[in-house]
Design an enzyme around this catalytic site. Structure first.
Site, PDB file in Angstrom:
ATOM      1  N   PHE A 108      37.099  68.503 -14.107  1.00  0.00           N
ATOM      2  CA  PHE A 108      37.996  68.914 -15.197  1.00  0.00           C
ATOM      3  C   PHE A 108      37.540  70.278 -15.708  1.00  0.00           C
ATOM      4  O   PHE A 108      36.570  70.853 -15.201  1.00  0.00           O
ATOM      5  CB  PHE A 108      37.969  67.867 -16.319  1.00  0.00           C
ATOM      6  CG  PHE A 108      36.650  67.796 -17.052  1.00  0.00           C
ATOM      7  CD1 PHE A 108      36.463  68.474 -18.239  1.00  0.00           C
ATOM      8  CD2 PHE A 108      35.579  67.072 -16.529  1.00  0.00           C
ATOM      9  CE1 PHE A 108      35.241  68.426 -18.905  1.00  0.00           C
ATOM     10  CE2 PHE A 108      34.359  67.017 -17.194  1.00  0.00           C
ATOM     11  CZ  PHE A 108      34.191  67.697 -18.388  1.00  0.00           C
ATOM     12  N   THR A 126      36.852  62.812 -26.926  1.00  0.00           N
ATOM     13  CA  THR A 126      38.305  62.737 -26.748  1.00  0.00           C
ATOM     14  C   THR A 126      38.691  63.275 -25.366  1.00  0.00           C
ATOM     15  O   THR A 126      39.866  63.321 -25.031  1.00  0.00           O
ATOM     16  CB  THR A 126      39.015  63.597 -27.811  1.00  0.00           C
ATOM     17  OG1 THR A 126      38.532  64.948 -27.680  1.00  0.00           O
ATOM     18  CG2 THR A 126      38.740  63.099 -29.220  1.00  0.00           C
ATOM     19  N   ASN A 127      37.687  63.715 -24.610  1.00  0.00           N
ATOM     20  CA  ASN A 127      37.954  64.351 -23.322  1.00  0.00           C
ATOM     21  C   ASN A 127      37.800  63.319 -22.193  1.00  0.00           C
ATOM     22  O   ASN A 127      36.728  62.777 -21.965  1.00  0.00           O
ATOM     23  CB  ASN A 127      36.938  65.503 -23.164  1.00  0.00           C
ATOM     24  CG  ASN A 127      37.129  66.288 -21.889  1.00  0.00           C
ATOM     25  OD1 ASN A 127      37.286  65.727 -20.815  1.00  0.00           O
ATOM     26  ND2 ASN A 127      37.088  67.598 -22.000  1.00  0.00           N
ATOM     27  N   TYR A 142      36.501  73.828 -16.511  1.00  0.00           N
ATOM     28  CA  TYR A 142      36.262  75.035 -15.723  1.00  0.00           C
ATOM     29  C   TYR A 142      35.751  74.727 -14.306  1.00  0.00           C
ATOM     30  O   TYR A 142      35.392  75.649 -13.566  1.00  0.00           O
ATOM     31  CB  TYR A 142      35.237  75.935 -16.429  1.00  0.00           C
ATOM     32  CG  TYR A 142      35.702  76.451 -17.782  1.00  0.00           C
ATOM     33  CD1 TYR A 142      36.387  77.666 -17.885  1.00  0.00           C
ATOM     34  CD2 TYR A 142      35.462  75.742 -18.948  1.00  0.00           C
ATOM     35  CE1 TYR A 142      36.807  78.149 -19.114  1.00  0.00           C
ATOM     36  CE2 TYR A 142      35.875  76.211 -20.191  1.00  0.00           C
ATOM     37  CZ  TYR A 142      36.545  77.410 -20.260  1.00  0.00           C
ATOM     38  OH  TYR A 142      36.967  77.890 -21.479  1.00  0.00           O
ATOM     39  N   ASP A 143      35.684  73.455 -13.923  1.00  0.00           N
ATOM     40  CA  ASP A 143      35.131  73.095 -12.605  1.00  0.00           C
ATOM     41  C   ASP A 143      35.746  73.875 -11.426  1.00  0.00           C
ATOM     42  O   ASP A 143      35.017  74.266 -10.513  1.00  0.00           O
ATOM     43  CB  ASP A 143      35.257  71.582 -12.344  1.00  0.00           C
ATOM     44  CG  ASP A 143      34.216  70.786 -13.112  1.00  0.00           C
ATOM     45  OD1 ASP A 143      33.213  71.373 -13.561  1.00  0.00           O
ATOM     46  OD2 ASP A 143      34.407  69.567 -13.276  1.00  0.00           O
ATOM     47  N   ASP A 153      28.239  68.085 -27.128  1.00  0.00           N
ATOM     48  CA  ASP A 153      28.969  69.346 -27.151  1.00  0.00           C
ATOM     49  C   ASP A 153      28.541  70.096 -25.899  1.00  0.00           C
ATOM     50  O   ASP A 153      27.349  70.168 -25.588  1.00  0.00           O
ATOM     51  CB  ASP A 153      28.690  70.155 -28.417  1.00  0.00           C
ATOM     52  CG  ASP A 153      29.806  71.162 -28.655  1.00  0.00           C
ATOM     53  OD1 ASP A 153      30.993  70.776 -28.513  1.00  0.00           O
ATOM     54  OD2 ASP A 153      29.527  72.340 -28.960  1.00  0.00           O
ATOM     55  N   ARG A 213      25.585  67.768 -17.546  1.00  0.00           N
ATOM     56  CA  ARG A 213      25.767  66.470 -18.227  1.00  0.00           C
ATOM     57  C   ARG A 213      24.859  65.409 -17.576  1.00  0.00           C
ATOM     58  O   ARG A 213      24.226  64.634 -18.276  1.00  0.00           O
ATOM     59  CB  ARG A 213      27.249  66.069 -18.140  1.00  0.00           C
ATOM     60  CG  ARG A 213      27.610  64.764 -18.837  1.00  0.00           C
ATOM     61  CD  ARG A 213      29.101  64.667 -19.052  1.00  0.00           C
ATOM     62  NE  ARG A 213      29.593  65.790 -19.835  1.00  0.00           N
ATOM     63  CZ  ARG A 213      30.301  66.803 -19.328  1.00  0.00           C
ATOM     64  NH1 ARG A 213      30.667  66.807 -18.055  1.00  0.00           N
ATOM     65  NH2 ARG A 213      30.665  67.822 -20.099  1.00  0.00           N
TER      66      ARG A 213
HETATM   67  P1  ITT Z   1      35.022  66.175 -27.381  1.00  0.00           P
HETATM   68  O1  ITT Z   1      34.560  67.222 -28.378  1.00  0.00           O
HETATM   69  O2  ITT Z   1      35.943  65.181 -27.985  1.00  0.00           O
HETATM   70  O3  ITT Z   1      33.866  65.546 -26.658  1.00  0.00           O
HETATM   71  P2  ITT Z   1      36.009  68.496 -25.909  1.00  0.00           P
HETATM   72  O4  ITT Z   1      36.778  68.702 -24.653  1.00  0.00           O
HETATM   73  O5  ITT Z   1      36.476  69.235 -27.137  1.00  0.00           O
HETATM   74  O6  ITT Z   1      35.897  66.921 -26.226  1.00  0.00           O
HETATM   75  P3  ITT Z   1      33.627  70.049 -26.036  1.00  0.00           P
HETATM   76  O7  ITT Z   1      33.873  70.443 -27.430  1.00  0.00           O
HETATM   77  O8  ITT Z   1      32.214  69.679 -25.651  1.00  0.00           O
HETATM   78  O9  ITT Z   1      34.510  68.819 -25.607  1.00  0.00           O
HETATM   79  O10 ITT Z   1      34.190  71.213 -25.120  1.00  0.00           O
HETATM   80  C1  ITT Z   1      33.680  71.401 -23.903  1.00  0.00           C
HETATM   81  C2  ITT Z   1      34.632  72.230 -23.065  1.00  0.00           C
HETATM   82  O11 ITT Z   1      33.809  72.917 -22.103  1.00  0.00           O
HETATM   83  C3  ITT Z   1      35.572  71.330 -22.271  1.00  0.00           C
HETATM   84  O12 ITT Z   1      36.801  71.163 -22.919  1.00  0.00           O
HETATM   85  C4  ITT Z   1      35.684  72.088 -20.949  1.00  0.00           C
HETATM   86  O13 ITT Z   1      36.647  73.096 -21.046  1.00  0.00           O
HETATM   87  C5  ITT Z   1      34.302  72.759 -20.812  1.00  0.00           C
HETATM   88  N1  ITT Z   1      33.380  71.890 -20.044  1.00  0.00           N
HETATM   89  C6  ITT Z   1      32.364  71.118 -20.514  1.00  0.00           C
HETATM   90  N2  ITT Z   1      31.782  70.416 -19.542  1.00  0.00           N
HETATM   91  C7  ITT Z   1      32.444  70.726 -18.418  1.00  0.00           C
HETATM   92  C8  ITT Z   1      32.330  70.315 -17.072  1.00  0.00           C
HETATM   93  O14 ITT Z   1      31.462  69.393 -16.692  1.00  0.00           O
HETATM   94  N3  ITT Z   1      33.162  70.852 -16.183  1.00  0.00           N
HETATM   95  C9  ITT Z   1      34.076  71.768 -16.554  1.00  0.00           C
HETATM   96  N4  ITT Z   1      34.272  72.194 -17.797  1.00  0.00           N
HETATM   97  C10 ITT Z   1      33.461  71.686 -18.733  1.00  0.00           C
END
Ligand code: ITT
Length: 203
Positions: free
Chosen positions: A159, A8-9, A161-162, A69, A188
């Site tokens: 996006f 959803t992100n 914490y980047d 996740d 990722r």
């Molecule tokens: P989905 O579960 O629908 O995929 P989400 O945003 O809830 O979306 P996560 O549960 O994996 O995804 O949460 C990961 C969080 O960690 C995300 O919302 C960011 O705040 C942080 N995060 C993960 N990858 C990141 C990245 O590449 N850069 C910056 N922040 C990141």
């Protein structure tokens, strides 16, 4: 074969699409799906949550799924926010943080507040990616990106914490480097490239 990228992100989706464009798979996103479902992320580990998301989306939409996740682990905070990264602002760990503009900004504000006065700013991003097909077949991979937490946010790319994450060997934050470079060094990018190698052997 079509694979649903079940996130959803929007930031994550953009990166997945670009990373997966390197192999010949047609991808769909949740925007392509008429009916919506919500998957509760109540696992204690990234892997538990990623498997749960992959299985629930795959069985609801009856299509193979890639789910992830991910999160940020900060050494001086006992590896928090970890699995709580997306909603850290709302977790009562050193107090909650109000949302003024958006969740990403509230998460960053809270993290910087908790690190005030701390010398150890080491952190790592973690990505756990799961492929699951409805035929009860799954694969998972993990990727890490090590670095440290900046004193203040910089940059407007990426996006989450980047803007406060400085990857090892850089003096820029992850939000100041190009999307291509982020994909090259990110948690990722590493996890998805490993997954593509595994998928190539079985698809
Ligand atoms: P989905 O579960 O629908 O995929 P989400 O945003 O809830 O979306 P996560 O549960 O994996 O995804 O949460 C990961 C969080 O960690 C995300 O919302 C960011 O705040 C942080 N995060 C993960 N990858 C990141 C990245 O590449 N850069 C910056 N922040 C990141």
């Amino acid at each position: 074969m079509k694979i649903l990228i079940a996130t959803t992100n929007k930031g994550k989706l953009r990166e997945f699409k670009s990373l997966l464009s390197q192999i010949n798979i047609e991808t769909l996103s949740l925007d392509n799906m008429k009916e919506k479902i919500e998957v509760e992320e109540d696992g204690k580990t990234f892997l538990e949550n990623a498997i749960k998301k992959a299985k629930e989306y795959a069985s609801f939409y009856n299509i193979p799924v890639i789910a992830e996740d991910a999160g940020l682990e900060v050494e001086a905070l006992n590896n928090y926010p970890g699995v709580y990264s997306a909603r850290f602002y709302d977790i009562d760990f050193g107090g909650k943080e109000e949302i003024v503009t958006n969740k990403d900004e509230a998460n960053i504000k809270k993290l910087l507040r908790l690190l005030e006065g701390k010398n150890n700013r080491k952190a790592r991003f973690v990505s756990t990616v799961v492929f699951y097909s409805q035929k009860d077949f799954g694969l998972w991979t993990e990727g890490y990106c090590y670095g440290e937490i900046a004193k203040e946010p910089r940059g407007n790319k990426g996006f989450g914490y980047d803007p406060i994450f400085i990857p090892e060997g850089y003096n820029k934050t992850m939000a100041e480097i190009s999307p291509e470079e982020k994909n090259r060094i990110s948690h990722r990018g590493k996890a998805v490239r490993k997954l593509m190698e595994k998928l190539k052997k079985v698809l």
